[in-house]
Design an enzyme around this catalytic site. Structure first.
Site, mmCIF file in Angstrom:
data_model
loop_
_atom_site.group_PDB
_atom_site.id
_atom_site.type_symbol
_atom_site.label_atom_id
_atom_site.label_comp_id
_atom_site.label_asym_id
_atom_site.label_seq_id
_atom_site.Cartn_x
_atom_site.Cartn_y
_atom_site.Cartn_z
ATOM 1 N N CYS A 302 10.371 -3.429 79.097
ATOM 2 C CA CYS A 302 9.640 -1.998 78.598
ATOM 3 C C CYS A 302 9.487 -1.652 77.116
ATOM 4 O O CYS A 302 8.036 -1.597 76.705
ATOM 5 C CB CYS A 302 10.650 -1.103 80.195
ATOM 6 S SG CYS A 302 12.124 -0.805 79.289
ATOM 7 N N HIS A 350 14.463 3.291 80.474
ATOM 8 C CA HIS A 350 12.552 2.484 80.865
ATOM 9 C C HIS A 350 11.818 3.748 80.248
ATOM 10 O O HIS A 350 12.211 5.126 79.929
ATOM 11 C CB HIS A 350 12.127 2.668 82.275
ATOM 12 C CG HIS A 350 11.090 1.815 82.468
ATOM 13 N ND1 HIS A 350 10.825 1.052 82.034
ATOM 14 C CD2 HIS A 350 10.228 2.769 82.991
ATOM 15 C CE1 HIS A 350 9.672 0.507 82.835
ATOM 16 N NE2 HIS A 350 8.929 1.915 83.271
ATOM 17 N N HIS A 362 3.097 0.554 81.323
ATOM 18 C CA HIS A 362 4.127 0.350 81.381
ATOM 19 C C HIS A 362 4.689 -1.423 82.351
ATOM 20 O O HIS A 362 3.832 -1.868 82.306
ATOM 21 C CB HIS A 362 5.177 1.111 81.799
ATOM 22 C CG HIS A 362 5.216 1.162 83.278
ATOM 23 N ND1 HIS A 362 6.747 1.947 84.047
ATOM 24 C CD2 HIS A 362 4.931 0.863 84.542
ATOM 25 C CE1 HIS A 362 6.489 1.472 85.527
ATOM 26 N NE2 HIS A 362 5.137 1.322 85.659
#
Length: 390
Positions: A302, A350, A362
């Site tokens: 990520c 994240h 993402h």
């Protein structure tokens, strides 16, 4: 990162950041199954579907946290290794200079010995263990010629600096070893959590997997509704701002009026240009696999994706989510703009890059690919903050 993570009880939000809140037992949609047999352990002692889903989500979250620790340790290791290499190179150069200074002192000692010109005073310095031993022999220094004294001074300086650099190199090597240990530990943790998650999923029956898929679909539909509502709110906000700007141009500029906006048009335009470049890069990565610790070009995790996207726009952001969240200006979710970074969970493990209309790009989790998804993919309470990096 996992698209099936647990939801959280909504918390309060200040300046775009949600304060920590206790996590709920499972996804809101899973509550629909609470009246079925899956909500309780089966007769054979197996965990319920709800328990499995929650456990898998927790494992992926823990793996993601370990991944960011791995990323940080890997980056630190690279910097420390470079520092060690520089120090060792410096030590080698200084050792060469020390040997040259020692050779010059040796030539003086040999000349004294051959000519019998008194005690071979210079040799005394070659036998000294430390610079302090040399300085303590003042009477020897007094009997030396000017050039001999210069040679001794040079030798003492070279010896002292070489010893200092050797000590620095030794300490840096020790620090590097410790960081490499952290890197190894984080890597093992990631692998263990992912293995445990896969093993749990492998134990599910076809029927249970189908039910989980239905839960996920319900969750994504809810996320899409929330994204649409955010898009509507942002559109109304933009329309109101445009109308206010038009009204000001019509009636206020001639009187020297100023805009209520805190961002100048030039600054706004500059960010938009950079954000477009970052988003163009991110879109080009859609379909590439998530690989923990990866920074491209074939795969990403990520934070590796968001770092690479903004690098393509000429903006340097840190490697890990822990650092990226502090590398810009925090804004409310309602004011998110394309290019902003959206961070998730109380431990900030994240991140995705906002594309507008409540959506982001993402790299979700192992086994998935870079994709577009609602920022509410794991519930509204999972959003930690939104940061504008440039």
């Amino acid at each position: 990162m996992a698209s099936h993570r647990k939801s959280r009880t909504p918390g309060t939000r200040v300046a775009g950041i949600r304060t920590p809140a206790l996590a709920t037992a499972a996804l809101t949609s899973v509550a629909l199954l609470s009246q079925t047999a899956t909500a309780a352990p089966s007769d054979d002692g197996r965990p319920s579907l709800e328990e499995v889903e929650k456990k898998v989500g927790d494992l992926y979250r823990q793996a993601e946290s370990a991944t960011e620790k791995y990323n940080a340790a890997k980056e630190k290791t690279a910097k420390q290794r470079k520092q060690v290499d520089t120090l060792l190179d410096d030590v080698a150069k200084r050792t060469q200079k020390l040997n040259e200074a020692r050779a010059e002192l040796g030539s003086f000692a040999a000349a004294q010995y051959r000519t019998g010109a008194g005690v071979p005073d210079t040799a005394t310095f070659l036998l000294a263990d430390t610079p302090q031993d040399i300085f303590d022999q003042r009477q020897v220094m007094d009997r030396m010629t000017g050039r001999q004294k210069e040679a001794v001074d040079d030798y003492v300086t070279q010896q002292s600096e070489t010893m200092q650099k050797r000590q620095e190199a030794t300490e840096s090597l020790q620090t590097l070893t410790e960081t490499q240990g952290d890197l190894k530990t984080a890597k093992a943790t990631v692998q263990k959590k992912l293995t445990d998650a896969r093993e749990l999923m492998a134990k599910l029956t076809a029927e249970e997997k189908a039910r989980l898929a239905a839960i996920e679909k319900e969750k994504q539909e809810e996320a899409a509704r929330k994204a649409a509502e955010l898009a509507r709110q942002q559109a109304e906000r933009q329309k109101a701002q445009e109308e206010a700007a038009t009204a000001q141009q019509d009636g206020g500029t001639s009187a020297g009026g100023t805009s209520g906006s805190t961002t100048s048009p030039s600054t706004d335009s500059s960010y938009t240009t950079k954000a477009e470049k970052a988003l163009a890069f991110a879109r080009a990565q859609i379909g590439k696999p998530y690989v923990w610790g990866a920074t491209g070009p074939g795969s990403y995790d990520c934070s590796g994706l968001t770092q690479a996207a903004w690098k393509a726009a000429g903006v340097t952001v840190p490697r890990t989510t822990y650092d990226q969240v502090n590398a810009g200006t925090t804004v409310p979710v309602s004011q998110a703009r394309p290019g902003d970074l959206v961070f998730f969970y109380d431990d900030v493990t994240h991140v995705g890059i906002y594309i507008g209309n409540g959506m982001m790009i993402h790299a979700p989790k192992p086994g998935t690919y870079v994709r577009e998804e609602s920022i509410y993919y794991d519930g509204e309470s999972s959003i930690h903050s939104v940061v504008r990096p440039a």
